[in-house]
Design an enzyme around this catalytic site. Structure first.
Site, PDB file in Angstrom:
ATOM      1  N   GLY A 132       0.878  -1.176   0.000  1.00  0.00           N
ATOM      2  CA  GLY A 132       0.000   0.000   0.000  1.00  0.00           C
ATOM      3  C   GLY A 132       0.909   1.217   0.000  1.00  0.00           C
ATOM      4  O   GLY A 132       1.848   1.287   0.803  1.00  0.00           O
ATOM      5  N   GLY A 164       0.615   4.272   0.982  1.00  0.00           N
ATOM      6  CA  GLY A 164       0.704   5.022   2.233  1.00  0.00           C
ATOM      7  C   GLY A 164       1.545   4.283   3.261  1.00  0.00           C
ATOM      8  O   GLY A 164       2.487   4.843   3.848  1.00  0.00           O
ATOM      9  N   ASP A 199      13.648  -6.166  -8.231  1.00  0.00           N
ATOM     10  CA  ASP A 199      12.216  -5.939  -8.024  1.00  0.00           C
ATOM     11  C   ASP A 199      12.017  -4.449  -7.726  1.00  0.00           C
ATOM     12  O   ASP A 199      12.476  -3.950  -6.697  1.00  0.00           O
ATOM     13  CB  ASP A 199      11.740  -6.801  -6.828  1.00  0.00           C
ATOM     14  CG  ASP A 199      10.246  -6.717  -6.606  1.00  0.00           C
ATOM     15  OD1 ASP A 199       9.582  -5.943  -7.312  1.00  0.00           O
ATOM     16  OD2 ASP A 199       9.749  -7.435  -5.716  1.00  0.00           O
ATOM     17  N   ASP A 201       7.676   4.403  -3.519  1.00  0.00           N
ATOM     18  CA  ASP A 201       7.306   4.691  -2.121  1.00  0.00           C
ATOM     19  C   ASP A 201       8.555   4.853  -1.256  1.00  0.00           C
ATOM     20  O   ASP A 201       8.578   5.681  -0.335  1.00  0.00           O
ATOM     21  CB  ASP A 201       6.426   3.563  -1.571  1.00  0.00           C
ATOM     22  CG  ASP A 201       5.155   3.431  -2.379  1.00  0.00           C
ATOM     23  OD1 ASP A 201       4.669   4.468  -2.871  1.00  0.00           O
ATOM     24  OD2 ASP A 201       4.670   2.301  -2.547  1.00  0.00           O
ATOM     25  N   GLY A 259      10.562  -7.727  -2.932  1.00  0.00           N
ATOM     26  CA  GLY A 259       9.479  -7.346  -2.029  1.00  0.00           C
ATOM     27  C   GLY A 259       9.295  -5.840  -1.980  1.00  0.00           C
ATOM     28  O   GLY A 259      10.031  -5.075  -2.621  1.00  0.00           O
TER      29      GLY A 259
HETATM   30  O1  RIB Z   1       3.699   1.482  -4.897  1.00  0.00           O
HETATM   31  C1  RIB Z   1       3.653   0.105  -4.674  1.00  0.00           C
HETATM   32  C2  RIB Z   1       2.390  -0.229  -3.948  1.00  0.00           C
HETATM   33  O2  RIB Z   1       1.302   0.084  -4.783  1.00  0.00           O
HETATM   34  C3  RIB Z   1       2.235  -1.683  -3.605  1.00  0.00           C
HETATM   35  O3  RIB Z   1       2.731  -1.983  -2.331  1.00  0.00           O
HETATM   36  C4  RIB Z   1       0.740  -1.905  -3.745  1.00  0.00           C
HETATM   37  O4  RIB Z   1       0.141  -2.276  -2.560  1.00  0.00           O
HETATM   38  C5  RIB Z   1       0.165  -0.618  -4.320  1.00  0.00           C
HETATM   39  O5  RIB Z   1      -0.409   0.176  -3.356  1.00  0.00           O
END
Ligand code: RIB
Length: 314
Positions: free
Chosen positions: A43, A45, A250, A256, A291
């Site tokens: 996710g 966030g 990966d 993020d 991951g």
């Molecule tokens: O940016 C990667 C994320 O996008 C993944 O972890 C997935 O859950 C989506 O929210």
């Protein structure tokens, strides 16, 4: 003693269901054997919050989970990362967010999200946490929750005189009047293209896109361009940032890792350019491991790696 940077993260969490495949994706109606599968915490966030925490920052986290199998696991994961779960809302009768992800042999990914409970994080939840949110120096936001909640968070940040970093992912039509004064807007090239209906994402189109966003009242626009690095635009002009060269296995969550670490470095009061360079390094290192959150380096790992990478880069 160095004070601990504090970031407010109002956004999503998902369980990532990751399939790694060799050669190619199956055609319609076809079954082929995949290479590997992993379940992990994700996710946008949550990932960005975890990057902040891994680097030693404090996160005021507002997110929502379902009352299903995944909800308690997600909460335990936040607690393990040292993130306070006080504002993790449990939504009865809803499923937690999930993200089926497909990673090709070059480490590139395609992602579906099914937000579930994430869509039940409300503007009132933001209001309720106001006193704690006021302790943060930056608000870090994405678009995997309701837009009304995002807009409310931007308005609250404005009221509290806090700076907002907005990652418009996944891209969707936005009301820029409600985003005026956002400090830093960080799309990747696909998001920029979708947001503004750009014909392509060559350097000229990216610059044009940045100019459009600056005219809409955003203070700084930073577009991440994958292997081409990133470009920052603001009233001083454009600055290009080269990527750190690594062999990725990966890339899931690299964006993020970039956003979370960028917020952390800015909250540590690094100048914007230095914070961007450090965040590029943090994201690059994360792509060398499999991951999403579990690929994010700790502060110690990152500091060691950065020394070596900067020496190599001259
Ligand atoms: O940016 C990667 C994320 O996008 C993944 O972890 C997935 O859950 C989506 O929210």
């Amino acid at each position: 003693m160095e004070s601990r940077p504090c970031i407010a993260m109002i956004g999503s969490n998902m369980m990532d269901l990751v399939t790694y495949y060799d050669e190619r994706f199956p055609r319609l109606g076809e079954t082929i054997v995949g290479k590997d599968f992993e379940i992990g915490f994700g996710g946008k966030g949550a990932n960005q919050a975890v990057a902040v925490a891994r680097l030693g920052g404090e996160v005021i986290l507002l997110t929502a989970v379902g009352d299903d199998l995944f909800g308690p696991l997600v909460q335990e994961n936040f607690a393990r990362q040292g993130i306070d779960t006080r504002y993790v809302k449990v939504i009865p009768g809803k499923t937690s967010g999930v993200a089926p992800i497909f990673v090709n042999p070059r480490g590139e990914n395609s992602i579906f999200i099914i937000p579930g409970a994430n869509l039940f994080l409300e503007p009132e939840d933001v209001e309720r946490a106001k006193e704690d949110l006021a302790r943060a120096s930056f608000f870090l936001l994405q678009l995997e929750i309701k837009l009304s909640t995002v807009y409310h968070a931007v308005a609250l940040a404005r009221e509290l005189n806090r700076r907002v970093i907005l990652n418009p992912a996944p891209a969707q039509k936005l009301d820029f009047k409600l985003l005026e004064g956002v400090f830093l807007f960080v799309p990747n090239e696909t998001e920029l293209q979708n947001l503004l209906d750009l014909p392509s994402t060559g350097n000229d189109e990216v610059k044009e896109g940045i100019e459009i966003l600056l005219q809409k009242g955003i203070e700084n626009v930073l577009v991440t361009l994958g292997e081409r690095g990133s470009v920052l635009g603001n009233r001083h002009g454009f600055s290009w940032f080269p990527p750190y060269e690594v062999t990725p296995v990966d890339t899931t969550g690299a964006g993020d890792a970039f956003l979370g670490s960028l917020a952390f470095f800015l909250a540590r009061e690094y100048p914007l350019e230095e914070a961007i360079d450090r965040a590029s390094a943090y994201a690059a290192l994360s792509t060398t491991r499999r991951g999403t959150q579990k690929s994010f380096p700790s502060r110690e790992e990152f500091t060691e790696w950065l020394k070596i990478a900067r020496k190599k880069g001259g």
